[in-house]
Design an enzyme around this catalytic site. Sequence first.
Site, PDB file in Angstrom:
ATOM      1  N   LYS A  52       0.848  -1.206   0.000  1.00 45.70           N
ATOM      2  CA  LYS A  52       0.000   0.000   0.000  1.00 45.70           C
ATOM      3  C   LYS A  52       0.877   1.248   0.000  1.00 45.70           C
ATOM      4  O   LYS A  52       0.635   2.194  -0.756  1.00 45.70           O
ATOM      5  CB  LYS A  52      -0.937  -0.008   1.231  1.00 45.70           C
ATOM      6  CG  LYS A  52      -2.048  -1.036   1.136  1.00 45.70           C
ATOM      7  CD  LYS A  52      -2.872  -1.150   2.417  1.00 45.70           C
ATOM      8  CE  LYS A  52      -3.877  -2.295   2.268  1.00 45.70           C
ATOM      9  NZ  LYS A  52      -4.800  -2.438   3.403  1.00 45.70           N
ATOM     10  N   GLN A  96      -4.686  -1.604   9.598  1.00 48.80           N
ATOM     11  CA  GLN A  96      -4.625  -2.923   8.946  1.00 48.80           C
ATOM     12  C   GLN A  96      -5.206  -3.996   9.871  1.00 48.80           C
ATOM     13  O   GLN A  96      -4.903  -4.041  11.060  1.00 48.80           O
ATOM     14  CB  GLN A  96      -3.163  -3.242   8.594  1.00 48.80           C
ATOM     15  CG  GLN A  96      -2.977  -4.497   7.762  1.00 48.80           C
ATOM     16  CD  GLN A  96      -3.571  -4.385   6.363  1.00 48.80           C
ATOM     17  OE1 GLN A  96      -3.702  -3.291   5.802  1.00 48.80           O
ATOM     18  NE2 GLN A  96      -3.964  -5.505   5.791  1.00 48.80           N
ATOM     19  N   ASP A 119     -11.252   2.894   4.631  1.00 46.26           N
ATOM     20  CA  ASP A 119     -11.745   1.514   4.568  1.00 46.26           C
ATOM     21  C   ASP A 119     -13.279   1.458   4.591  1.00 46.26           C
ATOM     22  O   ASP A 119     -13.853   0.398   4.312  1.00 46.26           O
ATOM     23  CB  ASP A 119     -11.228   0.719   5.777  1.00 46.26           C
ATOM     24  CG  ASP A 119      -9.972  -0.094   5.472  1.00 46.26           C
ATOM     25  OD1 ASP A 119      -9.817  -0.525   4.319  1.00 46.26           O
ATOM     26  OD2 ASP A 119      -9.171  -0.307   6.405  1.00 46.26           O
TER      27      ASP A 119
END
Length: 287
Positions: A52, A96, A119
């Site tokens: 990422k 994460q 997210d």
Amino acid sequence: MAIILDGKGTAAKINEATKLKANELTAQGVQPGIAVILVGDDPASQIYTRNKHRKAVNLGMKSILKKFPSSVSQDEILNEVEKLNQDDSIHAILIQLPLPAQIDATTVTNAIDPKKDVDGFSSVNLGKLFGNQAGNYPVACTPKGIMTILREYKIDLSGKDVVVVGRSVLVGRPVAALMINQDATVTLAGIKTNNLKALTKTADIIVVATGVANLISGNDLKEGAVVIDVGINRGEDGKLTGDVDFESASKVASAITPVPGGVGPMTIATLMQQTVELAQWSINNGK
Ligand SMILES: Nc1nc2c(c(=O)[nH]1)N[C@@H](CN(C=O)c1ccc(C(=O)N[C@@H](CCC(=O)O)C(=O)O)cc1)CN2
């Protein structure tokens, strides 16, 4: 034989467009910025967060990767989130997953400013998605990426019978909501669903996100079904397999995502795309 839905190729196209948009915003004085919080030393999470970070830099964005040991307290993570919420150069924050047991994913996710919740896992943004609210808000990246692949291959959802197997907040629940919002008739099932295989055989479109390797085979599909395989299971030989047995399923399906190279690459491409969107919306006050 089924058409292969090429996530890798679709992701590459999205990344090109994201790079252009990121450069455009940077030229206007707003370089899109993303911060990723990694807790612990889970090998897969280390690879995903490194990818990422590299992708964000490669596309011309600011990127911060904050690493914490697995012993870190929830309060330390909440402090970090608050700092990033206040940082005007950061438009997107993600934590994460998975997290160690002492950290509650819902609590730390809900601490992220909903306007930076790239997210889309916070209760505010999930609520907007489930309410099919108008306006701009972030949506979970894997589900949003699945919708992009379906659009890319002109697979229409309206009136279709969809079975989603797997009820996670990461994939199953948001993809079900996205598909309901596009007029599909969606059944959200799990591995404990009674007569699961009888149910999957009724689906025009099936999304499988359970983490159980080869759960679904060609025998469990309707002829001509579209198959979206979200599973990433690494065998002892290091080989990746999905939740769908590709060989038998591709003989029955009309279209199928491979593993690797299907849904997986769409997750990071969509994350980058959505970071740029959050930067753009921050300029437009959410519009
Ligand atoms: N905060 C989040 N945590 C996690 C998410 C997420 O969307 N947000 N998703 C997964 C992991 N993930 C990204 O974080 C991810 C998974 C898979 C891939 C990918 O490109 N897969 C490749 C295969 C890669 C390999 O060889 O291992 C593929 O399928 O082709 C990218 C990102 C859980 N955590």
